[in-house]
Write an enzyme that holds these catalytic residues in place. Structure first.
Site, PDB file in Angstrom:
ATOM      1  N   ASP A 195       0.826  -1.264  -0.133  1.00  0.00           N
ATOM      2  CA  ASP A 195      -0.657  -0.147  -0.287  1.00  0.00           C
ATOM      3  C   ASP A 195       1.066   1.227   0.094  1.00  0.00           C
ATOM      4  O   ASP A 195       2.206   1.122   0.380  1.00  0.00           O
ATOM      5  CB  ASP A 195      -0.518  -0.229   1.731  1.00  0.00           C
ATOM      6  CG  ASP A 195      -1.975  -1.040   0.738  1.00  0.00           C
ATOM      7  OD1 ASP A 195      -2.688  -1.122   0.341  1.00  0.00           O
ATOM      8  OD2 ASP A 195      -2.426  -1.719   2.290  1.00  0.00           O
ATOM      9  N   ASP A 205      -7.290  -1.777  -4.380  1.00  0.00           N
ATOM     10  CA  ASP A 205      -8.215  -1.107  -4.133  1.00  0.00           C
ATOM     11  C   ASP A 205      -8.894   0.167  -4.296  1.00  0.00           C
ATOM     12  O   ASP A 205     -10.402  -0.087  -4.515  1.00  0.00           O
ATOM     13  CB  ASP A 205      -7.438  -0.297  -2.509  1.00  0.00           C
ATOM     14  CG  ASP A 205      -6.474  -1.009  -1.994  1.00  0.00           C
ATOM     15  OD1 ASP A 205      -7.331  -2.816  -1.970  1.00  0.00           O
ATOM     16  OD2 ASP A 205      -5.753  -1.309  -1.063  1.00  0.00           O
TER      17      ASP A 205
END
Length: 144
Positions: A111, A125
């Site tokens: 991330d 995402d």
């Protein structure tokens, strides 16, 4: 065919961006793009959204597998119109696969988008959320 092409594009794009982040940043490093608003922060997330259910890789990989089995079983029933519906399914599948690849390779998801007021997230995402949102919109518009 649209669904498969979009899933491939999303997966490749997600993995390419993650490769760039991992290649050019140290784990935990943050680069302010707009100070105190938007940073690039490289982390490994062992859970799902918001870090929920950490270290449950088999559970998340099972969800990816179920999504792909459902797609292959239902693929002939996916409406071609409106265009956004098969595209949305492709976004969901590509995003799920992108994060699934990370879980297999790293035991966590890479991330890096950090808005400081929201948990850090990635390209996969974004596409998962877009895909789910468009699918929900389709069913809302076409419910009887």
């Amino acid at each position: 065919m649209t669904t498969v092409l979009i899933a491939i594009f999303v997966t490749v794009f997600d993995q390419l961006v993650k490769w760039i982040v991992v290649s050019h940043m140290e784990l935990g490093e943050t680069i302010p793009l707009i100070r105190n608003v938007f940073h690039l922060t490289y982390i490994l997330n062992p859970g799902a959204a918001f870090g929920l259910l950490p270290h449950q890789d088999w559970f998340f990989l099972a969800i990816v597998a179920v999504l792909f089995v459902a797609f292959f079983v239902m693929r002939k029933r996916i409406p071609e119109k409106p265009f956004y519906f098969p595209a949305a399914v492709g976004m969901l599948l590509g995003g799920a696969l992108g994060n699934g690849i990370d879980r297999v390779r790293l035991g966590a998801v890479v991330d890096f988008f950090d808005f400081r007021i929201w948990p850090i997230f990635n390209v996969a995402d974004i596409f998962i959320c877009l895909g789910v949102g468009l699918i929900a919109f389709y069913f809302w518009r076409h419910s009887e």
